[in-house]
Design a protein around this motif. Structure first.
Motif, PDB file in Angstrom:
ATOM      1  N   MET A 176       0.912  -1.237   0.068  1.00 49.14           N
ATOM      2  CA  MET A 176       0.064   0.000  -0.052  1.00 49.14           C
ATOM      3  C   MET A 176       0.881   1.148  -0.192  1.00 49.14           C
ATOM      4  O   MET A 176       0.391   2.295  -0.692  1.00 49.14           O
ATOM      5  N   LYS A 177       2.115   1.257   0.575  1.00 46.96           N
ATOM      6  CA  LYS A 177       2.736   2.375   0.718  1.00 46.96           C
ATOM      7  C   LYS A 177       3.624   2.567  -0.479  1.00 46.96           C
ATOM      8  O   LYS A 177       3.736   3.853  -1.008  1.00 46.96           O
ATOM      9  N   TRP A 178       3.863   1.506  -1.279  1.00 46.65           N
ATOM     10  CA  TRP A 178       4.536   1.731  -2.453  1.00 46.65           C
ATOM     11  C   TRP A 178       3.529   1.994  -3.449  1.00 46.65           C
ATOM     12  O   TRP A 178       3.768   2.979  -4.540  1.00 46.65           O
ATOM     13  N   HIS A 179       2.140   1.709  -3.680  1.00 48.90           N
ATOM     14  CA  HIS A 179       1.242   2.127  -4.416  1.00 48.90           C
ATOM     15  C   HIS A 179       0.894   3.643  -4.224  1.00 48.90           C
ATOM     16  O   HIS A 179       1.123   4.482  -5.412  1.00 48.90           O
ATOM     17  N   ARG A 180       0.863   4.040  -3.047  1.00 52.47           N
ATOM     18  CA  ARG A 180       0.869   5.462  -2.700  1.00 52.47           C
ATOM     19  C   ARG A 180       2.102   6.204  -3.403  1.00 52.47           C
ATOM     20  O   ARG A 180       1.741   7.325  -4.049  1.00 52.47           O
ATOM     21  N   TRP A 181       3.338   5.836  -2.977  1.00 53.62           N
ATOM     22  CA  TRP A 181       4.267   6.382  -3.599  1.00 53.62           C
ATOM     23  C   TRP A 181       4.386   6.771  -4.992  1.00 53.62           C
ATOM     24  O   TRP A 181       4.992   7.710  -5.375  1.00 53.62           O
ATOM     25  N   MET A 182       4.280   5.378  -5.587  1.00 53.00           N
ATOM     26  CA  MET A 182       4.430   5.290  -7.211  1.00 53.00           C
ATOM     27  C   MET A 182       3.277   6.112  -8.047  1.00 53.00           C
ATOM     28  O   MET A 182       3.640   6.660  -8.790  1.00 53.00           O
ATOM     29  N   GLN A 183       2.137   6.230  -7.343  1.00 59.65           N
ATOM     30  CA  GLN A 183       0.987   7.056  -7.826  1.00 59.65           C
ATOM     31  C   GLN A 183       1.617   8.502  -7.700  1.00 59.65           C
ATOM     32  O   GLN A 183       1.060   9.157  -8.817  1.00 59.65           O
ATOM     33  N   GLY A 184       2.043   8.993  -6.724  1.00 59.70           N
ATOM     34  CA  GLY A 184       2.621  10.316  -6.872  1.00 59.70           C
ATOM     35  C   GLY A 184       3.812  10.452  -7.683  1.00 59.70           C
ATOM     36  O   GLY A 184       3.937  11.607  -8.474  1.00 59.70           O
ATOM     37  N   TRP A 185       4.589   9.629  -8.439  1.00 64.82           N
ATOM     38  CA  TRP A 185       5.431   9.762  -9.430  1.00 64.82           C
ATOM     39  C   TRP A 185       5.142   9.738 -10.658  1.00 64.82           C
ATOM     40  O   TRP A 185       5.843   9.917 -11.497  1.00 64.82           O
ATOM     41  N   SER A 186       3.909   8.991 -10.830  1.00 71.88           N
ATOM     42  CA  SER A 186       3.477   8.449 -12.046  1.00 71.88           C
ATOM     43  C   SER A 186       2.815   9.734 -12.753  1.00 71.88           C
ATOM     44  O   SER A 186       1.951  10.427 -12.307  1.00 71.88           O
ATOM     45  N   MET A 187       3.506  10.281 -14.080  1.00 61.83           N
ATOM     46  CA  MET A 187       3.126  11.376 -14.434  1.00 61.83           C
ATOM     47  C   MET A 187       2.845  11.315 -16.338  1.00 61.83           C
ATOM     48  O   MET A 187       3.508  11.962 -16.847  1.00 61.83           O
ATOM     49  N   LEU A 188       2.018  10.500 -16.347  1.00 63.82           N
ATOM     50  CA  LEU A 188       1.751  10.040 -17.696  1.00 63.82           C
ATOM     51  C   LEU A 188       1.202  11.066 -18.506  1.00 63.82           C
ATOM     52  O   LEU A 188       1.270  11.562 -19.618  1.00 63.82           O
ATOM     53  N   GLU A 189       0.422  12.013 -17.766  1.00 67.06           N
ATOM     54  CA  GLU A 189      -0.459  13.144 -18.164  1.00 67.06           C
ATOM     55  C   GLU A 189       0.409  14.093 -18.851  1.00 67.06           C
ATOM     56  O   GLU A 189       0.222  14.798 -19.662  1.00 67.06           O
ATOM     57  N   VAL A 190       1.450  14.246 -18.004  1.00 69.02           N
ATOM     58  CA  VAL A 190       2.529  15.290 -18.220  1.00 69.02           C
ATOM     59  C   VAL A 190       3.283  14.956 -19.709  1.00 69.02           C
ATOM     60  O   VAL A 190       3.525  15.906 -20.661  1.00 69.02           O
ATOM     61  N   TYR A 191       3.586  13.730 -20.049  1.00 68.78           N
ATOM     62  CA  TYR A 191       4.036  13.283 -21.005  1.00 68.78           C
ATOM     63  C   TYR A 191       3.066  13.443 -22.217  1.00 68.78           C
ATOM     64  O   TYR A 191       3.392  13.846 -23.372  1.00 68.78           O
ATOM     65  N   ALA A 192       1.571  13.230 -22.156  1.00 73.21           N
ATOM     66  CA  ALA A 192       0.632  13.392 -23.007  1.00 73.21           C
ATOM     67  C   ALA A 192       0.476  14.927 -23.538  1.00 73.21           C
ATOM     68  O   ALA A 192       0.291  14.894 -24.932  1.00 73.21           O
ATOM     69  N   MET A 193       0.815  15.707 -22.654  1.00 70.45           N
ATOM     70  CA  MET A 193       0.770  17.155 -22.887  1.00 70.45           C
ATOM     71  C   MET A 193       1.960  17.278 -23.798  1.00 70.45           C
ATOM     72  O   MET A 193       1.723  18.156 -24.695  1.00 70.45           O
ATOM     73  N   GLY A 194       2.952  16.934 -23.565  1.00 64.25           N
ATOM     74  CA  GLY A 194       4.117  17.118 -24.454  1.00 64.25           C
ATOM     75  C   GLY A 194       3.886  16.656 -25.944  1.00 64.25           C
ATOM     76  O   GLY A 194       4.286  16.955 -27.047  1.00 64.25           O
ATOM     77  N   ILE A 195       3.130  15.342 -25.765  1.00 64.96           N
ATOM     78  CA  ILE A 195       2.747  14.653 -27.493  1.00 64.96           C
ATOM     79  C   ILE A 195       1.697  15.638 -28.143  1.00 64.96           C
ATOM     80  O   ILE A 195       2.197  16.053 -29.101  1.00 64.96           O
ATOM     81  N   ILE A 196       0.673  16.235 -27.302  1.00 65.21           N
ATOM     82  CA  ILE A 196       0.036  17.160 -28.106  1.00 65.21           C
ATOM     83  C   ILE A 196       0.675  18.413 -28.497  1.00 65.21           C
ATOM     84  O   ILE A 196       0.303  18.893 -29.538  1.00 65.21           O
ATOM     85  N   VAL A 197       1.572  19.017 -27.473  1.00 67.40           N
ATOM     86  CA  VAL A 197       2.126  20.285 -27.989  1.00 67.40           C
ATOM     87  C   VAL A 197       3.095  19.998 -29.051  1.00 67.40           C
ATOM     88  O   VAL A 197       3.240  20.590 -29.956  1.00 67.40           O
ATOM     89  N   ALA A 198       3.753  18.807 -29.117  1.00 75.25           N
ATOM     90  CA  ALA A 198       4.842  18.496 -30.448  1.00 75.25           C
ATOM     91  C   ALA A 198       3.916  18.473 -31.747  1.00 75.25           C
ATOM     92  O   ALA A 198       4.311  18.849 -32.702  1.00 75.25           O
ATOM     93  N   TYR A 199       2.680  17.825 -31.380  1.00 73.43           N
ATOM     94  CA  TYR A 199       1.859  17.629 -32.694  1.00 73.43           C
ATOM     95  C   TYR A 199       1.349  18.879 -33.255  1.00 73.43           C
ATOM     96  O   TYR A 199       1.434  19.113 -34.586  1.00 73.43           O
ATOM     97  N   VAL A 200       0.897  19.938 -32.160  1.00 77.01           N
ATOM     98  CA  VAL A 200       0.590  21.166 -32.930  1.00 77.01           C
ATOM     99  C   VAL A 200       1.611  21.862 -33.525  1.00 77.01           C
ATOM    100  O   VAL A 200       1.423  22.809 -34.463  1.00 77.01           O
ATOM    101  N   LYS A 201       2.699  21.952 -32.778  1.00 74.33           N
ATOM    102  CA  LYS A 201       3.860  22.761 -33.080  1.00 74.33           C
ATOM    103  C   LYS A 201       4.414  22.268 -34.613  1.00 74.33           C
ATOM    104  O   LYS A 201       4.884  22.857 -35.354  1.00 74.33           O
ATOM    105  N   MET A 202       4.360  20.928 -34.764  1.00 71.16           N
ATOM    106  CA  MET A 202       5.193  20.226 -36.108  1.00 71.16           C
ATOM    107  C   MET A 202       4.091  20.089 -37.281  1.00 71.16           C
ATOM    108  O   MET A 202       4.414  19.867 -38.539  1.00 71.16           O
ATOM    109  N   ILE A 203       2.723  20.300 -36.862  1.00 69.80           N
ATOM    110  CA  ILE A 203       1.917  20.043 -38.065  1.00 69.80           C
ATOM    111  C   ILE A 203       1.807  21.301 -39.194  1.00 69.80           C
ATOM    112  O   ILE A 203       1.596  20.700 -40.342  1.00 69.80           O
TER     113      ILE A 203
END
Length: 189
Positions: free
Chosen positions: A119-146
């Protein structure tokens, strides 16, 4: 007049104002288990398949999440590569594994002796998991390069979007209180 708590309640209310603090849906543990399993299945394609394919001035290229981390490393950005590796691969994978294991144990009503550590590992990893930040990077790259060339969304983007959706579902439906209560009931029995 406040409602008195019952032993079979699946909700936690504030004793002062009776506001709902937490609640357990009827099938929330099944939803979390399915979402975590789906995320684990999607994980390898999401990080290895091409995210964006682009054609500029006759040159073609594509890159995956792992390829991007490798590129950062070879260009001398080791600290940034390690941070991206931690936040976009290691932490989300460990988070999904923890959620899957905990949900499976809840379903089977059998908990290992080191359950609190999970349970402690779950809580700690949840805080470090930042897939949404990478997703925003994909969207920005797509918009900039289109405007500069032809950009095609790769199959890795679709897998990544679905992976992000499974992580969101896990975070939305996973109930720590319920897991702790079930563990306490099983360990005291």
């Amino acid at each position: 007049m406040q409602n008195q708590p019952r032993a079979d309640d699946k909700e936690g209310h504030c004793p002062r104002c009776n506001a709902l603090l937490w609640g357990v849906g009827k099938h929330s543990s099944d939803i979390v288990l399915c979402a975590a399993l789906s995320g684990l299945i999607l994980f390898i394609p999401a990080i290895t398949l091409p995210i964006l394919k682009l054609t500029m001035v006759g040159q073609k290229g594509s890159n995956s999440l792992l390829g991007g981390i490798g590129r950062l490393w070879t260009e001398g950005e080791q600290m940034l590569a390690l941070l991206v590796l931690l936040c976009s691969i290691v932490a989300p994978l460990l988070h999904l594994l923890c959620v899957f294991a905990i949900s499976l144990w809840q379903r089977q009503r059998r908990f290992p002796s080191n359950f609190p550590q999970w349970m402690k590992w779950h809580r700690w990893m949840q805080g470090w998991s930042m897939l949404e930040v990478y997703a925003m990077g994909i969207i920005v790259a797509y918009v900039k390069m289109i405007d500069d060339g032809e950009v095609v969304i790769g199959s890795g983007s679709w897998c990544f979007a679905l992976l992000l959706l499974t992580v969101i579902v896990c975070n939305q439906y996973f109930r720590e209180e319920q897991a702790w209560q079930q563990w306490e009931q099983e360990s005291s029995a």
